[in-house]
Motif scaffolding. Structure first.
Motif, PDB file in Angstrom:
ATOM      1  N   GLN A  94      58.459 -66.188  97.792  1.00 14.99           N
ATOM      2  CA  GLN A  94      58.633 -67.078  98.953  1.00 14.99           C
ATOM      3  C   GLN A  94      60.102 -67.448  99.161  1.00 14.99           C
ATOM      4  OE1 GLN A  94      56.561 -67.254 101.268  1.00 14.99           O
ATOM      5  NE2 GLN A  94      55.160 -66.111  99.967  1.00 14.99           N
ATOM      6  N   GLU A  95      60.841 -67.545  98.074  1.00 18.41           N
ATOM      7  CA  GLU A  95      62.271 -67.867  98.220  1.00 18.41           C
ATOM      8  C   GLU A  95      63.022 -66.679  98.848  1.00 18.41           C
ATOM      9  OE1 GLU A  95      61.289 -71.238  97.535  1.00 18.41           O
ATOM     10  OE2 GLU A  95      63.465 -71.145  97.451  1.00 18.41           O
ATOM     11  N   LEU A  96      62.643 -65.469  98.433  1.00 14.24           N
ATOM     12  CA  LEU A  96      63.280 -64.278  99.030  1.00 14.24           C
ATOM     13  C   LEU A  96      62.892 -64.166 100.511  1.00 14.24           C
ATOM     14  CD1 LEU A  96      62.724 -61.665  96.152  1.00 14.24           C
ATOM     15  CD2 LEU A  96      64.891 -62.725  96.822  1.00 14.24           C
ATOM     16  N   VAL A  97      61.644 -64.519 100.828  1.00 18.09           N
ATOM     17  CA  VAL A  97      61.193 -64.472 102.237  1.00 18.09           C
ATOM     18  C   VAL A  97      62.004 -65.472 103.059  1.00 18.09           C
ATOM     19  CG1 VAL A  97      59.237 -65.060 103.751  1.00 18.09           C
ATOM     20  CG2 VAL A  97      58.881 -63.581 101.753  1.00 18.09           C
ATOM     21  N   ARG A  98      62.300 -66.623 102.492  1.00 21.44           N
ATOM     22  CA  ARG A  98      63.105 -67.625 103.196  1.00 21.44           C
ATOM     23  C   ARG A  98      64.519 -67.113 103.484  1.00 21.44           C
ATOM     24  NH1 ARG A  98      64.271 -71.901 100.456  1.00 21.44           N
ATOM     25  NH2 ARG A  98      64.716 -73.134 102.318  1.00 21.44           N
ATOM     26  N   MET A  99      64.943 -66.104 102.698  1.00 23.38           N
ATOM     27  CA  MET A  99      66.281 -65.523 102.945  1.00 23.38           C
ATOM     28  C   MET A  99      66.185 -64.346 103.910  1.00 23.38           C
ATOM     29  SD  MET A  99      67.785 -65.648  99.057  1.00 23.38           S
ATOM     30  CE  MET A  99      69.508 -65.368  99.458  1.00 23.38           C
ATOM     31  N   GLY A 100      64.935 -64.056 104.361  1.00 22.24           N
ATOM     32  CA  GLY A 100      64.794 -62.989 105.364  1.00 22.24           C
ATOM     33  C   GLY A 100      64.127 -61.738 104.854  1.00 22.24           C
ATOM     34  N   ALA A 101      63.638 -61.762 103.611  1.00 23.60           N
ATOM     35  CA  ALA A 101      62.987 -60.553 103.076  1.00 23.60           C
ATOM     36  C   ALA A 101      61.609 -60.397 103.701  1.00 23.60           C
ATOM     37  CB  ALA A 101      62.855 -60.670 101.557  1.00 23.60           C
ATOM     38  N   ASN A 102      61.137 -59.143 103.756  1.00 21.06           N
ATOM     39  CA  ASN A 102      59.811 -58.839 104.315  1.00 21.06           C
ATOM     40  C   ASN A 102      58.911 -58.435 103.154  1.00 21.06           C
ATOM     41  OD1 ASN A 102      57.531 -57.664 105.370  1.00 21.06           O
ATOM     42  ND2 ASN A 102      58.615 -56.634 107.056  1.00 21.06           N
ATOM     43  N   ILE A 103      58.128 -59.420 102.643  1.00 17.11           N
ATOM     44  CA  ILE A 103      57.325 -59.192 101.431  1.00 17.11           C
ATOM     45  C   ILE A 103      55.917 -59.739 101.664  1.00 17.11           C
ATOM     46  CG2 ILE A 103      57.129 -59.583  98.932  1.00 17.11           C
ATOM     47  CD1 ILE A 103      60.119 -60.366  98.951  1.00 17.11           C
ATOM     48  N   LYS A 104      54.918 -58.903 101.393  1.00 20.64           N
ATOM     49  CA  LYS A 104      53.524 -59.358 101.501  1.00 20.64           C
ATOM     50  C   LYS A 104      52.883 -59.215 100.121  1.00 20.64           C
ATOM     51  CE  LYS A 104      53.391 -59.610 106.173  1.00 20.64           C
ATOM     52  NZ  LYS A 104      54.900 -59.758 106.205  1.00 20.64           N
ATOM     53  N   VAL A 105      52.222 -60.277  99.665  1.00 11.51           N
ATOM     54  CA  VAL A 105      51.600 -60.245  98.343  1.00 11.51           C
ATOM     55  C   VAL A 105      50.081 -60.127  98.497  1.00 11.51           C
ATOM     56  CG1 VAL A 105      51.133 -61.581  96.245  1.00 11.51           C
ATOM     57  CG2 VAL A 105      53.435 -61.545  97.210  1.00 11.51           C
ATOM     58  N   ASP A 106      49.506 -59.207  97.740  1.00 16.27           N
ATOM     59  CA  ASP A 106      48.045 -59.071  97.709  1.00 16.27           C
ATOM     60  C   ASP A 106      47.638 -59.004  96.241  1.00 16.27           C
ATOM     61  OD1 ASP A 106      45.644 -56.474  98.730  1.00 16.27           O
ATOM     62  OD2 ASP A 106      45.426 -58.503  97.882  1.00 16.27           O
ATOM     63  N   GLY A 107      47.197 -60.157  95.726  1.00 23.30           N
ATOM     64  CA  GLY A 107      46.826 -60.215  94.297  1.00 23.30           C
ATOM     65  C   GLY A 107      48.047 -59.984  93.420  1.00 23.30           C
ATOM     66  N   ARG A 108      48.017 -58.954  92.612  1.00 23.49           N
ATOM     67  CA  ARG A 108      49.131 -58.715  91.684  1.00 23.49           C
ATOM     68  C   ARG A 108      50.118 -57.682  92.227  1.00 23.49           C
ATOM     69  NH1 ARG A 108      48.189 -59.226  85.376  1.00 23.49           N
ATOM     70  NH2 ARG A 108      47.076 -61.188  85.265  1.00 23.49           N
ATOM     71  N   THR A 109      49.963 -57.338  93.531  1.00 28.59           N
ATOM     72  CA  THR A 109      50.874 -56.362  94.110  1.00 28.59           C
ATOM     73  C   THR A 109      51.652 -56.967  95.264  1.00 28.59           C
ATOM     74  OG1 THR A 109      49.384 -54.551  93.528  1.00 28.59           O
ATOM     75  CG2 THR A 109      51.023 -54.087  95.220  1.00 28.59           C
ATOM     76  N   ALA A 110      52.969 -56.760  95.239  1.00 27.54           N
ATOM     77  CA  ALA A 110      53.826 -57.210  96.350  1.00 27.54           C
ATOM     78  C   ALA A 110      54.317 -55.967  97.075  1.00 27.54           C
ATOM     79  CB  ALA A 110      54.996 -58.013  95.812  1.00 27.54           C
ATOM     80  N   ALA A 111      54.196 -55.974  98.414  1.00 30.09           N
ATOM     81  CA  ALA A 111      54.714 -54.867  99.228  1.00 30.09           C
ATOM     82  C   ALA A 111      56.007 -55.341  99.887  1.00 30.09           C
ATOM     83  CB  ALA A 111      53.689 -54.476 100.293  1.00 30.09           C
ATOM     84  N   VAL A 112      57.102 -54.688  99.538  1.00 28.33           N
ATOM     85  CA  VAL A 112      58.430 -55.081 100.046  1.00 28.33           C
ATOM     86  C   VAL A 112      58.888 -54.025 101.044  1.00 28.33           C
ATOM     87  CG1 VAL A 112      60.795 -55.683  99.413  1.00 28.33           C
ATOM     88  CG2 VAL A 112      58.929 -56.102  97.786  1.00 28.33           C
ATOM     89  N   ARG A 113      59.104 -54.445 102.300  1.00 23.32           N
ATOM     90  CA  ARG A 113      59.570 -53.509 103.319  1.00 23.32           C
ATOM     91  C   ARG A 113      61.063 -53.740 103.543  1.00 23.32           C
ATOM     92  NH1 ARG A 113      57.424 -50.346 107.104  1.00 23.32           N
ATOM     93  NH2 ARG A 113      55.309 -51.084 106.718  1.00 23.32           N
ATOM     94  N   GLY A 114      61.846 -52.680 103.433  1.00 23.19           N
ATOM     95  CA  GLY A 114      63.287 -52.851 103.631  1.00 23.19           C
ATOM     96  C   GLY A 114      63.859 -51.748 104.480  1.00 23.19           C
ATOM     97  N   PRO A 115      65.174 -51.762 104.800  1.00 20.60           N
ATOM     98  CA  PRO A 115      66.060 -52.859 104.351  1.00 20.60           C
ATOM     99  C   PRO A 115      65.950 -54.070 105.272  1.00 20.60           C
ATOM    100  CG  PRO A 115      67.329 -51.217 105.546  1.00 20.60           C
ATOM    101  CD  PRO A 115      65.909 -50.696 105.509  1.00 20.60           C
ATOM    102  N   SER A 116      66.094 -55.263 104.691  1.00 23.77           N
ATOM    103  CA  SER A 116      66.135 -56.512 105.472  1.00 23.77           C
ATOM    104  C   SER A 116      67.544 -57.079 105.372  1.00 23.77           C
ATOM    105  CB  SER A 116      65.175 -57.548 104.889  1.00 23.77           C
ATOM    106  OG  SER A 116      63.870 -57.043 104.870  1.00 23.77           O
ATOM    107  N   LYS A 117      68.006 -57.627 106.491  1.00 21.60           N
ATOM    108  CA  LYS A 117      69.303 -58.306 106.442  1.00 21.60           C
ATOM    109  C   LYS A 117      69.034 -59.713 105.935  1.00 21.60           C
ATOM    110  CE  LYS A 117      73.464 -59.285 109.085  1.00 21.60           C
ATOM    111  NZ  LYS A 117      74.076 -59.255 107.703  1.00 21.60           N
ATOM    112  N   LEU A 118      69.484 -60.027 104.734  1.00 20.91           N
ATOM    113  CA  LEU A 118      69.220 -61.345 104.162  1.00 20.91           C
ATOM    114  C   LEU A 118      70.257 -62.338 104.671  1.00 20.91           C
ATOM    115  CD1 LEU A 118      68.369 -60.403 100.464  1.00 20.91           C
ATOM    116  CD2 LEU A 118      66.828 -60.645 102.436  1.00 20.91           C
ATOM    117  N   SER A 119      69.789 -63.561 104.937  1.00 21.12           N
ATOM    118  CA  SER A 119      70.741 -64.613 105.347  1.00 21.12           C
ATOM    119  C   SER A 119      70.742 -65.688 104.272  1.00 21.12           C
ATOM    120  CB  SER A 119      70.323 -65.218 106.688  1.00 21.12           C
ATOM    121  OG  SER A 119      69.042 -65.772 106.572  1.00 21.12           O
ATOM    122  N   ALA A 120      71.906 -66.232 104.048  1.00 22.23           N
ATOM    123  CA  ALA A 120      72.074 -67.256 103.008  1.00 22.23           C
ATOM    124  C   ALA A 120      71.156 -68.434 103.278  1.00 22.23           C
ATOM    125  CB  ALA A 120      73.527 -67.705 102.980  1.00 22.23           C
ATOM    126  N   ALA A 121      70.687 -69.061 102.208  1.00 21.02           N
ATOM    127  CA  ALA A 121      69.798 -70.228 102.362  1.00 21.02           C
ATOM    128  C   ALA A 121      69.895 -71.089 101.116  1.00 21.02           C
ATOM    129  CB  ALA A 121      68.353 -69.752 102.551  1.00 21.02           C
TER     130      ALA A 121
END
Ligand code: EPZ
Length: 434
Positions: free
Chosen positions: A340-367
């Motif tokens: 959730q902290e990475l998502v707040r910086m602009g990451a595209n991450i979906k969690v389903d149980g014990r698996t996280a799907a990370v779609r990139g590249p994302s432009k992260l913004s400082a937070a």
């Protein structure tokens, strides 16, 4: 409480040095309980968990001398008189690895009173397998008022099969077995380098151990152990964290004072992501990344698989990789606190149980983000190093538990990172991952 201020955008270039392994130092310090002689350990990292372990041993009556100046990575421990073989709750609650004194206290003193560690940010962290093994070796262990009351006239060698692979469980029972009567065979053991490190120290103290680093460890109990002078391994997780720092910033970084043999799974994953990795010396690895990183799936496993302690750091890298990376966390039930902290910086991450799907590249913004546990904190630092602007990381005491002078080391290779606040303002920390 300290905070990190990190301005993203700099490539990391130069040489960064790795400290000793916290997760070797902790069991090796506990091993000093097994002898009346002095045990001297070199390459001890200056991190909070080591200070906590020192407080724990001192509270039991041990003399723990901290090296100073040029010897400030050395510690000498003498457990000649263990006047109070109790691991008190106020210490154990800040570091669950305190349960590592259980086996050695039973082996040395025939009794132990150890606070139950309780859960932590990343999971329930039970120690039922430690208890089951010690009972099989003849210990009587009662649980009351949040404490384990353990007694054993004399531990007996046994044939132990771990239901699950457990690192500190293997270490705890290895330390119990070295002074037990007869032979102990342990199956389904952890194979982590930290187990091998501990076994090497125990052998230097006179223990008779075969098979450390493999799934089956045999121990022939001896009557007593003597002191030793031993240098512990470099920290493979710190080294892996720095390799990812070099890759995520498209830098050119030499990670020195490490052991490349302990990094095989991490190096393979980084090469698959497109990083250029060269082992340039027996204790140094160079990482470069110029082109676009590419997504890759990982699944955390016990050593020699991809380490759970590197999962959060890899997730930060995956936010900058082209494509979807599936990250499966198999070891702990709640080790996605950084998502959730990475998502707040602009990451595209979906969690389903014990698996996280990370779609990139994302432009992260400082937070402004919050550290929740040791490795999640490292993940947020890595993301902040490439985010646009200045990020503020709160509760960096989580980092201080396991990373020595982290911001200074990163500053030394070009990162714009500053620590603000009272350094080590409080040792009352939340959570007991570790
Ligand atoms: C060690 O923890 C490390 N800590 C952890 O590092 C590391 O993440 C972990 O091993 C896995 O590699 C130290 O060495 C001090 P486990 P440990 O027992 O020994 C379950 C860090 O970031 N289990 O190998 O506590 C447990 O719940 C820290 O430096 C039981 O069910 O981990 C987990 O799901 C975080 N019963 C799995 O086994 C038990 O009695 C592996 O745990 C013991 C463990």
């Amino acid at each position: 409480m300290d905070k990190f201020f990190i301005r993203g955008g700099n490539r990391l270039v130069g040489t960064i040095r790795v400290s000793g392994a916290k997760n070797s130092a902790l069991p090796c310090m506990a091993a000093a309980i097994l002898t009346e002689d002095e045990v001297t350990l070199e390459n001890i990292p200056q991190v909070w968990d080591i200070a906590t372990e020192r407080r724990l041993l001192t509270s039991m009556g041990a003399e723990v001398e901290l090296g100073h100046g040029s010897a400030d990575h050395r510690t000498a421990i003498s457990c000649r008189s263990l006047s109070d073989p109790v691991a008190k709750y106020e210490i154990v609650k800040t570091m669950r690895a305190s349960s590592l004194v259980l086996g050695p206290l039973l082996a040395r003193a025939g009794m132990a009173r150890v606070a139950m560690p309780g859960g932590c940010a990343i999971g329930g962290r039970p120690i039922d397998l430690h208890i089951k093994g010690l009972e099989k070796m003849g210990a009587t262990i009662l649980q009351e008022h949040g404490y384990l009351e353990a007694r054993a006239e004399k531990l007996r060698g046994a044939h132990l099969v771990f239901d699950k692979i457990t690192v500190t469980g293997t270490e705890d029972l290895l330390m119990a077995a070295v002074l037990a009567e007869g032979e102990t065979v342990m199956e389904n053991c952890a194979r982590e380098p930290e187990v091998t490190d501990l076994a090497a120290l125990l052998c230097a103290m006179g223990a008779r151990i075969e098979g450390a680093g493999s799934a089956v460890i045999k121990v022939h109990g001896v009557a007593s152990l003597h002191g030793a002078h031993y240098r512990i391994n470099p920290d493979r997780i710190e080294a892996g964290t720095f390799l990812i720092a070099g890759a995520i910033t498209a830098g050119d970084l030499v990670v020195a004072d490490c052991n490349p043999e302990h990094l095989a799974a991490v190096i393979t994953v980084l090469q698959n992501a497109g990083a250029l990795i060269d082992i340039i010396a027996p204790d140094a690895v160079r990482v470069r990344a110029s082109g676009q990183l590419t997504a890759g799936d990982i699944s955390t496993e016990e050593y020699p698989g991809f380490p759970t302690d590197m999962q959060a750091q890899y997730m930060a890298l995956a936010t900058q990789a082209e494509g979807v990376s599936l990250i499966k966390e198999n070891i702990f039930e709640n080790r996605f606190m950084h998502v959730q902290e990475l998502v707040r910086m602009g990451a595209n991450i979906k969690v389903d149980g014990r698996t996280a799907a990370v779609r990139g590249p994302s432009k992260l913004s400082a937070a402004a983000v919050m550290c929740s546990d040791l490795r999640a904190s490292a993940s947020l630092v890595l993301a902040a190093l490439v985010a646009d602007g200045e990020s503020i990381l709160d509760r960096v005491y989580h980092m201080d538990r396991g990373y020595e002078r982290f911001e200074e080391k990163l500053q030394g290779v070009g990162a714009q990172i500053q620590r603000m606040g009272n350094v080590f303002a409080s040792n009352e920390v939340e959570g007991t991952a570790g």
